[in-house]
Scaffold this motif. Structure first.
Motif, mmCIF file in Angstrom:
data_model
loop_
_atom_site.group_PDB
_atom_site.id
_atom_site.type_symbol
_atom_site.label_atom_id
_atom_site.label_comp_id
_atom_site.label_asym_id
_atom_site.label_seq_id
_atom_site.Cartn_x
_atom_site.Cartn_y
_atom_site.Cartn_z
ATOM 1 N N ILE A 77 -23.531 -39.314 -43.460
ATOM 2 C CA ILE A 77 -24.780 -38.801 -42.879
ATOM 3 C C ILE A 77 -24.609 -37.346 -42.450
ATOM 4 C CG2 ILE A 77 -26.361 -39.016 -40.917
ATOM 5 C CD1 ILE A 77 -25.899 -42.041 -41.049
ATOM 6 N N GLY A 80 -24.345 -35.171 -45.569
ATOM 7 C CA GLY A 80 -25.642 -35.112 -46.240
ATOM 8 C C GLY A 80 -26.637 -34.267 -45.465
ATOM 9 N N HIS A 81 -26.610 -34.381 -44.151
ATOM 10 C CA HIS A 81 -27.520 -33.559 -43.339
ATOM 11 C C HIS A 81 -27.135 -32.094 -43.417
ATOM 12 C CE1 HIS A 81 -29.011 -31.657 -39.584
ATOM 13 N NE2 HIS A 81 -30.071 -32.463 -39.789
ATOM 14 N N SER A 85 -29.281 -32.753 -48.050
ATOM 15 C CA SER A 85 -29.593 -33.697 -49.127
ATOM 16 C C SER A 85 -30.166 -35.000 -48.596
ATOM 17 C CB SER A 85 -28.324 -33.989 -49.937
ATOM 18 O OG SER A 85 -27.292 -34.494 -49.099
ATOM 19 N N PHE A 86 -30.108 -35.193 -47.274
ATOM 20 C CA PHE A 86 -30.646 -36.413 -46.665
ATOM 21 C C PHE A 86 -31.774 -36.062 -45.718
ATOM 22 C CE2 PHE A 86 -26.371 -38.871 -46.975
ATOM 23 C CZ PHE A 86 -26.659 -39.172 -48.299
ATOM 24 N N ASP A 87 -32.896 -36.692 -45.919
ATOM 25 C CA ASP A 87 -33.969 -36.602 -44.934
ATOM 26 C C ASP A 87 -33.949 -37.888 -44.114
ATOM 27 O OD1 ASP A 87 -34.841 -38.478 -46.702
ATOM 28 O OD2 ASP A 87 -36.631 -37.383 -47.356
ATOM 29 N N ARG A 88 -34.981 -38.111 -43.339
ATOM 30 C CA ARG A 88 -35.038 -39.306 -42.513
ATOM 31 C C ARG A 88 -34.931 -40.588 -43.342
ATOM 32 N NH1 ARG A 88 -37.744 -38.883 -37.213
ATOM 33 N NH2 ARG A 88 -37.771 -36.676 -36.600
ATOM 34 N N GLY A 90 -33.617 -40.938 -46.296
ATOM 35 C CA GLY A 90 -32.284 -41.048 -46.894
ATOM 36 C C GLY A 90 -31.274 -41.614 -45.896
ATOM 37 N N ILE A 91 -31.347 -41.120 -44.658
ATOM 38 C CA ILE A 91 -30.434 -41.643 -43.631
ATOM 39 C C ILE A 91 -30.729 -43.116 -43.369
ATOM 40 C CG2 ILE A 91 -29.778 -41.467 -41.196
ATOM 41 C CD1 ILE A 91 -30.332 -38.451 -41.414
ATOM 42 N N ASN A 93 -31.925 -45.270 -45.437
ATOM 43 C CA ASN A 93 -31.398 -46.055 -46.558
ATOM 44 C C ASN A 93 -29.878 -46.213 -46.475
ATOM 45 O OD1 ASN A 93 -33.963 -46.395 -47.616
ATOM 46 N ND2 ASN A 93 -33.824 -44.581 -48.938
ATOM 47 N N ILE A 94 -29.193 -45.166 -46.008
ATOM 48 C CA ILE A 94 -27.733 -45.261 -45.828
ATOM 49 C C ILE A 94 -27.408 -46.364 -44.818
ATOM 50 C CG2 ILE A 94 -25.711 -44.080 -44.882
ATOM 51 C CD1 ILE A 94 -26.344 -43.196 -47.665
#
Length: 456
Positions: A77, A80-81, A85-88, A90-91, A93-94
Motif C-alpha cells: 500500500i 503503491g501510494h 498507482s493505488f487510489d482508494r 485499489g487499496i 481491493n488489496i
C-alpha cells in the motif's frame, strides 16, 4: 491353625520365609514404584514440554503468517501510494485480497492519518464506497460474517486505541491485547496485528489484520493433551486469549501461579505451577511455555494443564502389576518351599519320630530310617541308631541281670526249704529220743522207738 503353627517346624519355616520374602518384595516394589513415579513424571513433563513447543510453533506460525501478510500489505500500500498507482478503490481491493488469502484472519483493514491518502475528508463523509467513515476518514474494513462470507464496512478512527497507536508510535509491527470487536456482524473478541504504512518517508496510516480469538480458542480447545488435559493461551499483558472459561476471556490472569507466569513472559523461560485443582477437585500441574510471536515484538505463553491422572494412571497400573506379580512370585515360592520342606524335612522328621516311638515300645530290632542322608537329618538318624544299639545292649544286660537275680532267688528258696526240712527232722529225732529216754528213766526197759530216722 495356631496349634499347627506351634507344633510344626515346617509351618514356622513357611511363615518366617513368607514374611521375609513378602517384606523384601514390599520394599523392592516400594522403591520401584517411587522410581516409576519419578520416571513417569519426567516423561510426562517431557511430553508436555514437547506438545507446548509444537503448539507454540503452530500458533506462532499462524500469527507469523498473518504478521507477514500484514507487513507485506502495508509495504504494498505504501509503495503503491507513493507511486500513485493505488487510489482508494485499489487499496480497498488489496485489503480484500489479503483477507481472502489468509483463512485464519478475521478481518483486514486500514486507517489513514486524516487526509493522508488523497487529502479528501469532508466531501467524502459517510461514502462507504470510497472507504470513508462518517467523519470522512479512510477506514475500509473487510471482515467475515457468521457464515464465513466476506463483507465490507468502515469503522471509527480511534487514534489512541492500541490497534493504531502501538504501530504508529513505534514505527514497527505490533499486536494488540484482546478486545471486543465493534461494528461487525459477528460479536467476537480479537487481537489486531498492525503495521505503519509509509509513503515517501511519511506515515500515512496504519493497516493490519484481525485475528478472531474465538477461532483460535476453538482450535486450541480441541486439543486434549493426556486425554483430559487442556491448552490455554495468555498474551504478554497476562490477559487470557484462550481461557478456561469464556467468562475469563480478555481478563487478567489471576489464578495461582500469576507471579510464575509474569516471570516466564519476561524471561522467556518456561515454568511449572504444581498441584492445582479445577472446579471438580481434580488435581493438575500447569506448564507455562512462553514463546515469541514473530514480527510483532511480543511474547505469548502457551499453558498446558497436565492432569495428575496422566501420571497416576500408569503408576497405578504399574503398581497393580507389581503387586499381582509379587503375589504370584510369593505364592510360587511358598508352594515350592512347602513341597521342599515337606519332602526334605517334614517326612524324614516324621520317620525319625516313628523310629523313636517304636524304640519306646521296646522294639530295637529295626534300623533307624534316613541314615543314608548326608545332611543334618542323616546325622541325627545315625546318632539315633547308635542310641538304639546302646538301648538294645542295655536291655539285654538288664534281661541277663534279671535272669541271674531270679536264679539266685530260686537257689535261696531251695536252700531255705532244705534247712527248714532238716530242722524239722532233727526236731522229730530229738523228740523221739527224748520220749525213749523218759521211758528208760521210768524203768520201762521194754519201750521201743518206732519212728524211722533218716539215714544221715
Amino acid at each position: 491353625m495356631f496349634a499347627f503353627f506351634t507344633r510344626s517346624i515346617a509351618a514356622k519355616l513357611l511363615v518366617v520365609t513368607g514374611v521375609a520374602i513378602g517384606l523384601v518384595l514390599f520394599l523392592s516394589n516400594l522403591v520401584l514404584i517411587s522410581q516409576t513415579r519419578d520416571r513417569v513424571h519426567a516423561l510426562t513433563m517431557e511430553q508436555a514440554d514437547a506438545e507446548a513447543k509444537s503448539i507454540a510453533r503452530e500458533v506462532a506460525g499462524d500469527i507469523g503468517e498473518l504478521a507477514s501478510a500484514a507487513r507485506t500489505m502495508a509495504g504494498v500500500i505504501g509503495r503503491g501510494h507513493e507511486g500513485q498507482s493505488f487510489d482508494r478503490q485499489g487499496i480497498t481491493n488489496i485489503l480484500k485480497a489479503n483477507l481472502e488469502q489468509n483463512p485464519f484472519a478475521f478481518g483486514s483493514w486500514m486507517a489513514e492519518e486524516p487526509g493522508a491518502i488523497d487529502g479528501r475528508k469532508d466531501d467524502v463523509k459517510g461514502q462507504a464506497d470510497l472507504g470513508a467513515n462518517d467523519d470522512g476518514i479512510f477506514t475500509p474494513y473487510w471482515s467475515k460474517d457468521r457464515n464465513g462470507a466476506i463483507q465490507f464496512s468502515t469503522f471509527g478512527a480511534k487514534y489512541d486505541a492500541e490497534w493504531y497507536a502501538l504501530a504508529a508510535k513505534s514505527g514497527k509491527g505490533a499486536i494488540t491485547a484482546p478486545y471486543l470487536a465493534e461494528g461487525t456482524d459477528v460479536p467476537t473478541t480479537m487481537s489486531s496485528i498492525a503495521y505503519p504504512v509509509f509513503s515517501g518517508g511519511k506515515m500515512i496510516g496504519v493497516s493490519g489484520v484481525d485475528i478472531s480469538l474465538l477461532s483460535l480458542s476453538d482450535k486450541l480447545k480441541a486439543l486434549k493433551p493426556f486425554e483430559t488435559g487442556r491448552v490455554l493461551l495468555v498474551a504478554q499483558g497476562q490477559q487470557w486469549l484462550v481461557a478456561p472459561t469464556d467468562e475469563l476471556l480478555m481478563k487478567p490472569y489471576e489464578e495461582a501461579g500469576a507471579d510464575a507466569l509474569k516471570t516466564a513472559l519476561s524471561s522467556g523461560t518456561g515454568n511449572l505451577v504444581p498441584n492445582l485443582a479445577d472446579a471438580n477437585g481434580e488435581g493438575f500441574d500447569r506448564l507455562l511455555f512462553p514463546f515469541a510471536v514473530p514480527g510483532v515484538n511480543t511474547t505469548w505463553a502457551v499453558i498446558i494443564d497436565i492432569p495428575h491422572a496422566a501420571i497416576n494412571a500408569p503408576v497405578e497400573a504399574q503398581t497393580l502389576m507389581m503387586i499381582v506379580g509379587g503375589l504370584i512370585v510369593l505364592g510360587a515360592v511358598m508352594m515350592a518351599l512347602f513341597l521342599a520342606v515337606r519332602s526334605i524335612a517334614q517326612r524324614p522328621l516324621h520317620g525319625l519320630v516313628g523310629d523313636v516311638e517304636r524304640m519306646t515300645k521296646g522294639d530295637y530290632a529295626s534300623d533307624v530310617s534316613n541314615q543314608d542322608r548326608q545332611d543334618e537329618i542323616g546325622l541325627v538318624a545315625k546318632a539315633l541308631d547308635g542310641f538304639r544299639h546302646k538301648l538294645a545292649e542295655s536291655n539285654m544286660l538288664a534281661a541277663e541281670a534279671d535272669a541271674q537275680r531270679k536264679a539266685a532267688e530260686g537257689e535261696r528258696r531251695r536252700n531255705e526249704e532244705e534247712r527248714n526240712q532238716s530242722a524239722s527232722v532233727q526236731q522229730h529225732v530229738v523228740t523221739a529220743l527224748g520220749s525213749g529216754l523218759a521211758q528208760l528213766s521210768q524203768g520201762n526197759l521194754t519201750y521201743r522207738i518206732a519212728d524211722e530216722f533218716p539215714g544221715e
